[in-house]
Design an enzyme around this catalytic site. Structure first.
Site, PDB file in Angstrom:
ATOM      1  N   LYS A 122      -9.370   2.054  -2.073  1.00 43.84           N
ATOM      2  CA  LYS A 122      -9.615   1.548  -0.713  1.00 43.84           C
ATOM      3  C   LYS A 122     -10.964   2.015  -0.168  1.00 43.84           C
ATOM      4  O   LYS A 122     -11.272   3.214  -0.176  1.00 43.84           O
ATOM      5  CB  LYS A 122      -8.482   2.020   0.193  1.00 43.84           C
ATOM      6  CG  LYS A 122      -8.516   1.461   1.605  1.00 43.84           C
ATOM      7  CD  LYS A 122      -7.263   1.928   2.357  1.00 43.84           C
ATOM      8  CE  LYS A 122      -7.159   1.368   3.758  1.00 43.84           C
ATOM      9  NZ  LYS A 122      -5.919   1.809   4.426  1.00 43.84           N
ATOM     10  N   CYS A 157      -4.927  -2.929   2.922  1.00 44.07           N
ATOM     11  CA  CYS A 157      -4.682  -2.880   4.362  1.00 44.07           C
ATOM     12  C   CYS A 157      -5.917  -3.105   5.224  1.00 44.07           C
ATOM     13  O   CYS A 157      -6.355  -4.216   5.409  1.00 44.07           O
ATOM     14  CB  CYS A 157      -3.968  -1.579   4.741  1.00 44.07           C
ATOM     15  SG  CYS A 157      -3.237  -1.765   6.394  1.00 44.07           S
ATOM     16  N   GLU A 160       0.852  -1.201   0.000  1.00 42.50           N
ATOM     17  CA  GLU A 160       0.000   0.000   0.000  1.00 42.50           C
ATOM     18  C   GLU A 160       0.893   1.258   0.000  1.00 42.50           C
ATOM     19  O   GLU A 160       1.918   1.287   0.684  1.00 42.50           O
ATOM     20  CB  GLU A 160      -0.843  -0.009   1.291  1.00 42.50           C
ATOM     21  CG  GLU A 160      -1.678   1.229   1.522  1.00 42.50           C
ATOM     22  CD  GLU A 160      -2.315   1.262   2.932  1.00 42.50           C
ATOM     23  OE1 GLU A 160      -1.723   0.726   3.886  1.00 42.50           O
ATOM     24  OE2 GLU A 160      -3.414   1.846   3.047  1.00 42.50           O
TER      25      GLU A 160
HETATM   26  N1  CDT Z   1      -3.119   1.267   6.363  1.00 46.23           N
HETATM   27  C1  CDT Z   1      -4.086   0.849   7.204  1.00 46.23           C
HETATM   28  O1  CDT Z   1      -5.220   0.723   6.818  1.00 46.23           O
HETATM   29  N2  CDT Z   1      -3.697   0.626   8.480  1.00 46.23           N
HETATM   30  C2  CDT Z   1      -4.608   0.315   9.537  1.00 46.23           C
HETATM   31  C3  CDT Z   1      -4.017   0.829  10.796  1.00 46.23           C
HETATM   32  C4  CDT Z   1      -4.973   0.840  11.885  1.00 46.23           C
HETATM   33  S1  CDT Z   1      -4.292   1.469  13.352  1.00 46.23           S
HETATM   34  C5  CDT Z   1      -5.092   2.974  13.430  1.00 46.23           C
HETATM   35  C6  CDT Z   1      -4.891  -1.172   9.691  1.00 46.23           C
HETATM   36  O2  CDT Z   1      -6.058  -1.525   9.921  1.00 46.23           O
HETATM   37  O3  CDT Z   1      -4.004  -1.981   9.610  1.00 46.23           O
END
Ligand code: CDT
Length: 288
Positions: A110, A160, A47
């Site tokens: 996303k 993600c 990502e």
């Molecule tokens: N990039 C991404 O979506 N990261 C989120 C971080 C969450 S912590 C606030 C995840 O769900 O992995």
């Protein structure tokens, strides 16, 4: 008969604020070359691969030209996550799937944006995805397209935080996906990738940006998972690294025709809450 696709997860170590996108792209070209030496037919990058997480700048097409050129030279497809600015000035957290000829075969924006839209003084680490990006407007698409030596591979993407939502996996599963590509920048675990792959009888390749970036720890552990939910390969460093797996896509048929034969066993009439409701409600009190 087997249908083998040799897939590489190309994990990126941290990209620092001062690093230009040309530096990131050069690292990615090098990773693509290393992947090719390991037999890769498809290389999956994380990502927001061109910038720090969080991005301070948005993608301009010509900056990724060396990646497209390397893909052509090495005859590999690739998946790339980046911060997209549309011609109308809209911003999305986006991923594309590109074939070795440089054609974009699939785009995903996303949908599950974690965090918050305003600066939160109570938080040590801000997570402003909701401020920077709009919610994706392309759904969860799957495309069947040639890849490697195969005539057709059913490929889909999520980004993600999407991987934490079983609904996202099921929408891909309902389109007979065989390979899910997931780029991530995350502080924690991917049990959800193993569960999602298993419950939807698909391979998954989940690829990290790893290490300390902007003072924040990013979890590495890029993985390639089979339709049994087993990890076939896992990264061990916090840096640029390639891991590889030969994925026999015909293995997806086992789950799809038995325990997860959706057409025989799903009961959508009992699932209305999934689409009718967003937040959880309290159950009725027992009156006994
Ligand atoms: N990039 C991404 O979506 N990261 C989120 C971080 C969450 S912590 C606030 C995840 O769900 O992995």
């Amino acid at each position: 008969m087997s249908r083998i696709l040799t897939v590489v997860a190309a994990q990126l170590g941290p990209i620092q604020k001062a690093e230009g996108r040309d530096v990131a792209v050069a690292r990615m070209v090098r990773l693509m070359e290393r992947a090719h030496a390991r037999g890769a037919q498809l290389v999956v990058f994380p990502e927001l691969a061109l910038t720090t997480f969080f991005p301070r700048h948005f993608h301009e097409a010509n900056e990724t030209a060396p990646l497209f050129a390397a893909a052509k030279r090495l005859n590999v497809g690739f998946h790339l996550g980046y911060a997209e600015r549309t011609p109308e000035g809209r911003h999305f957290n986006t991923a594309i799937l590109v074939n070795p000829a440089g054609q974009i075969m699939l785009k995903y924006r996303k949908i599950h944006l974690p965090g918050h839209a305003e600066f939160d003084p109570k938080r040590a680490v801000q997570h402003l995805e909701k401020r920077y990006f709009e919610v994706g407007d392309l759904g969860f698409p799957v495309i069947r397209a040639p890849m490697g030596g195969l005539d057709g591979v059913n490929m889909g993407m999520m980004i993600c935080n999407d991987r934490r939502w079983p609904e996202a996996w099921r929408v891909l599963g309902l389109q007979s996906v065989e390979l899910v590509m997931v780029g991530y920048n995350t502080p924690s675990l991917h049990l959800s990738v193993q569960a999602g792959a298993y419950q939807n009888a698909t391979f998954a390749v989940a690829v990290a940006k790893a290490g300390t970036e902007d003072g924040n720890e990013l979890f590495g552990h890029s993985i390639i998972v089979n339709p049994q939910g087993e990890i076939l390969a896992q990264a061990t460093s916090w840096d640029d690294e390639v891991i590889v797996a030969d994925c026999d896509l015909d293995v997806c048929r086992l789950g799809r025709t038995t325990i997860f034969a959706f057409d025989k066993h799903r009961r959508p009439e009992a699932y209305a809450r999934i689409t009718d409701q967003i937040g959880a409600v309290e159950p009725p009190e027992w009156q006994g």
